[in-house]
Write a protein that holds these residues in place. Structure first.
Motif, PDB file in Angstrom:
ATOM      1  N   ARG A   9       0.878  -1.170   0.000  1.00 19.65           N
ATOM      2  CA  ARG A   9       0.000   0.000   0.000  1.00 19.65           C
ATOM      3  C   ARG A   9       0.916   1.222   0.000  1.00 19.65           C
ATOM      4  NH1 ARG A   9      -0.649  -2.246   5.355  1.00 19.65           N
ATOM      5  NH2 ARG A   9       0.187  -0.810   6.889  1.00 19.65           N
ATOM      6  N   PRO A  10       0.406   2.380  -0.361  1.00 24.75           N
ATOM      7  CA  PRO A  10       1.261   3.570  -0.372  1.00 24.75           C
ATOM      8  C   PRO A  10       1.763   3.909   1.032  1.00 24.75           C
ATOM      9  CG  PRO A  10      -0.760   3.966  -1.590  1.00 24.75           C
ATOM     10  CD  PRO A  10      -0.931   2.651  -0.884  1.00 24.75           C
ATOM     11  N   PRO A  38      10.789   2.068   4.421  1.00 25.64           N
ATOM     12  CA  PRO A  38      10.066   2.125   3.151  1.00 25.64           C
ATOM     13  C   PRO A  38      10.364   3.407   2.376  1.00 25.64           C
ATOM     14  CG  PRO A  38       8.586   1.664   4.985  1.00 25.64           C
ATOM     15  CD  PRO A  38       9.892   2.079   5.569  1.00 25.64           C
ATOM     16  N   ASP A  39      10.062   3.352   1.092  1.00 22.15           N
ATOM     17  CA  ASP A  39      10.128   4.541   0.254  1.00 22.15           C
ATOM     18  C   ASP A  39       8.689   4.910  -0.093  1.00 22.15           C
ATOM     19  OD1 ASP A  39      10.951   6.654  -1.261  1.00 22.15           O
ATOM     20  OD2 ASP A  39      12.022   5.494  -2.753  1.00 22.15           O
ATOM     21  N   PRO A  43       4.803  -2.769   3.012  1.00 22.95           N
ATOM     22  CA  PRO A  43       4.189  -4.089   2.860  1.00 22.95           C
ATOM     23  C   PRO A  43       2.959  -4.230   3.748  1.00 22.95           C
ATOM     24  CG  PRO A  43       6.092  -4.242   4.294  1.00 22.95           C
ATOM     25  CD  PRO A  43       6.034  -2.820   3.793  1.00 22.95           C
ATOM     26  N   ASP A  44       2.000  -4.985   3.285  1.00 24.59           N
ATOM     27  CA  ASP A  44       0.854  -5.354   4.099  1.00 24.59           C
ATOM     28  C   ASP A  44       1.296  -6.522   4.979  1.00 24.59           C
ATOM     29  OD1 ASP A  44      -1.861  -5.653   4.976  1.00 24.59           O
ATOM     30  OD2 ASP A  44      -1.963  -7.393   3.646  1.00 24.59           O
ATOM     31  N   PRO A  45       1.264  -6.374   6.309  1.00 28.24           N
ATOM     32  CA  PRO A  45       1.757  -7.440   7.177  1.00 28.24           C
ATOM     33  C   PRO A  45       1.115  -8.804   6.933  1.00 28.24           C
ATOM     34  CG  PRO A  45       1.505  -5.438   8.442  1.00 28.24           C
ATOM     35  CD  PRO A  45       0.896  -5.177   7.081  1.00 28.24           C
ATOM     36  N   GLU A  76       9.726  -5.969  -5.084  1.00 26.39           N
ATOM     37  CA  GLU A  76       8.324  -5.605  -4.906  1.00 26.39           C
ATOM     38  C   GLU A  76       8.123  -4.272  -4.193  1.00 26.39           C
ATOM     39  OE1 GLU A  76       5.771  -7.331  -6.356  1.00 26.39           O
ATOM     40  OE2 GLU A  76       7.461  -8.417  -7.231  1.00 26.39           O
ATOM     41  N   LEU A  77       9.007  -3.933  -3.258  1.00 27.28           N
ATOM     42  CA  LEU A  77       8.807  -2.740  -2.443  1.00 27.28           C
ATOM     43  C   LEU A  77       9.772  -1.604  -2.745  1.00 27.28           C
ATOM     44  CD1 LEU A  77       8.378  -4.634   0.920  1.00 27.28           C
ATOM     45  CD2 LEU A  77       6.600  -3.377  -0.263  1.00 27.28           C
TER      46      LEU A  77
END
Length: 117
Positions: A9-10, A38-39, A43-45, A76-77
């Motif tokens: 998610r953003p 994160p940038d 991530p969704d836990p 992915e991230l």
């Protein structure tokens, strides 16, 4: 593919550096700690839990597991900084830590505050 299990998610505010830490057991007796700054995406836990389940039966060793998770998270991230620590106590204590960061990213004050994994 296991990478498809990682949903994102953003970031709530990409202007600021913040540390995320997620822990799980990809294999019985194997503990994994994922720490990242994160940038644009976080991530969704729940998806990380589903992602780690994809490693059931992974028999290539802790080093290969750490590298696989690092590669997947980077793809992915695209975090600013990421660290993957994998450890097991049997047959003897064994720990692998690998990290990566975006070339232009640096935040020494945040990194100094990191507790040991």
């Amino acid at each position: 593919m296991r990478r498809e299990r990682l949903s994102t998610r953003p970031s709530p505010d990409a202007r600021h550096d913040f540390l995320m830490e997620l822990r799980g057991e990809p294999l019985p007796g194997v503990r994994l700690t994922l720490r990242l700054v994160p940038d644009l995406l976080v991530p969704d836990p729940a998806s990380v839990l589903a992602y780690l389940a994809e490693f059931a039966g992974f028999g290539e060793g802790l080093e290969a597991l750490a590298v696989a998770v690092l590669d997947d998270v980077n793809n992915e991230l695209v975090p600013r900084w990421v660290e993957v620590a994998v450890e097991s106590d049997a047959p003897l204590p064994h720990r692998v830590v690998i990290e990566d960061r975006q070339p232009s990213w640096d935040n020494p004050r945040l990194m100094e505050r990191l507790p040991p994994p």
